[in-house]
Motif scaffolding. Sequence first.
Motif, short mmCIF file in Angstrom:
data_model
loop_
_atom_site.label_atom_id
_atom_site.label_comp_id
_atom_site.label_asym_id
_atom_site.label_seq_id
_atom_site.Cartn_x
_atom_site.Cartn_y
_atom_site.Cartn_z
N GLY A 87 0.78 -1.22 0.00
CA GLY A 87 0.00 0.00 0.00
C GLY A 87 0.82 1.28 0.00
N TYR A 88 0.15 2.35 0.37
CA TYR A 88 0.71 3.69 0.31
C TYR A 88 0.55 4.38 1.65
N VAL A 89 1.32 5.43 1.84
CA VAL A 89 1.26 6.20 3.06
C VAL A 89 1.31 7.68 2.69
N THR A 90 0.56 8.47 3.44
CA THR A 90 0.63 9.91 3.30
C THR A 90 1.42 10.43 4.49
N VAL A 91 2.43 11.22 4.20
CA VAL A 91 3.27 11.78 5.25
C VAL A 91 3.05 13.29 5.24
N GLN A 92 2.66 13.82 6.39
CA GLN A 92 2.48 15.26 6.52
C GLN A 92 3.64 15.80 7.35
N VAL A 93 4.29 16.82 6.81
CA VAL A 93 5.49 17.39 7.43
C VAL A 93 5.22 18.86 7.72
N VAL A 94 5.55 19.27 8.94
CA VAL A 94 5.42 20.68 9.33
C VAL A 94 6.79 21.15 9.79
N VAL A 95 7.30 22.22 9.15
CA VAL A 95 8.58 22.79 9.58
C VAL A 95 8.37 24.25 9.96
N ASP A 96 9.20 24.73 10.86
CA ASP A 96 8.99 26.07 11.41
C ASP A 96 9.69 27.17 10.63
N SER A 97 10.23 26.87 9.48
CA SER A 97 10.90 27.88 8.67
C SER A 97 10.30 27.89 7.28
N LEU A 98 9.95 29.05 6.81
CA LEU A 98 9.40 29.17 5.45
C LEU A 98 10.50 29.22 4.40
N PRO A 124 3.99 31.49 11.27
CA PRO A 124 3.83 30.73 10.02
C PRO A 124 4.69 29.46 9.99
N ARG A 125 4.16 28.45 9.36
CA ARG A 125 4.82 27.15 9.21
C ARG A 125 4.73 26.72 7.75
N LEU A 126 5.70 25.94 7.31
CA LEU A 126 5.64 25.33 5.99
C LEU A 126 5.04 23.94 6.17
N MET A 127 3.94 23.70 5.50
CA MET A 127 3.27 22.39 5.55
C MET A 127 3.53 21.67 4.23
N MET A 128 3.77 20.38 4.34
CA MET A 128 3.96 19.56 3.14
C MET A 128 3.19 18.27 3.31
N GLN A 129 2.63 17.82 2.20
CA GLN A 129 1.97 16.53 2.19
C GLN A 129 2.60 15.70 1.08
N SER A 146 16.92 14.50 8.24
CA SER A 146 18.29 14.96 8.02
C SER A 146 18.33 16.43 7.62
N MET A 147 17.29 16.90 6.93
CA MET A 147 17.25 18.28 6.46
C MET A 147 16.52 19.22 7.43
N ALA A 148 15.59 18.67 8.18
CA ALA A 148 14.82 19.48 9.12
C ALA A 148 14.62 18.67 10.41
N PRO A 149 15.65 18.61 11.25
CA PRO A 149 15.60 17.76 12.45
C PRO A 149 14.45 18.07 13.40
N LYS A 150 13.95 19.31 13.39
CA LYS A 150 12.86 19.69 14.30
C LYS A 150 11.48 19.54 13.66
N ALA A 151 11.42 18.98 12.46
CA ALA A 151 10.14 18.86 11.76
C ALA A 151 9.16 18.00 12.55
N PHE A 152 7.90 18.36 12.46
CA PHE A 152 6.82 17.55 13.01
C PHE A 152 6.31 16.70 11.87
N ILE A 153 6.33 15.37 12.04
CA ILE A 153 5.99 14.47 10.95
C ILE A 153 4.90 13.51 11.42
N VAL A 154 3.88 13.35 10.59
CA VAL A 154 2.79 12.42 10.86
C VAL A 154 2.56 11.60 9.60
N SER A 155 2.39 10.30 9.76
CA SER A 155 2.07 9.49 8.58
C SER A 155 0.78 8.72 8.84
#
Length: 171
Positions: A87-98, A124-129, A146-155
């Motif tokens: 199957g597939y997974v959706t990963v939502q990433v939130v970083v604190d830098s625009l 403001p936050r940068l959101m990615m899906q 590795s690129m955003a160690p403080k990112a909030f990640i949900v899958s």
Amino acid sequence: MGFTFIGIIIGINILYVSFFTLRMLMVIKGYRLLASLLAMVEVFVYLKGLELVLDNLDNPINLAAYCIGWGMGVFVGSKIEEYLALGYVTVQVVVDSLEMELPGKLREHGFGVTSWVAEGRDGPRLMMQVLTKRSNEQKLWKLVTSMAPKAFIVSFEPKNLKGGFWVKRLR
């Protein structure tokens, strides 16, 4: 009979419950035909194992072996499914830098990224899906951390997919 018989009971139950676990996961993920075929093998193995135990109920060790095999089967079945990563997974990433170049870097690695600016508690936050195969999920997590160690990640696992460039690539 002895240890060989007990080993056979445990082995049959590991096999049966592994099939059972995989079948249930395949039904949940929408692989109905494969799940149906697996169910035929599963019930055959189950009936053979049950026959062995019921014919030898006079020895409580046989019943214990059946229970041990059942528990081990759940573990083995879940490990097999984890390895297959269906199957597939959706990963939502939130970083604190625009200012992050993260969406572009993820795209360079073949991931489809939808990004937008969102408002968080502290600004403001940068959101990615990102939608990806489950087999690529760990690669994605490692790349993001590795690129955003403080990112909030949900899958999470999407049930249905419609539209977008990913759906075209899936077919």
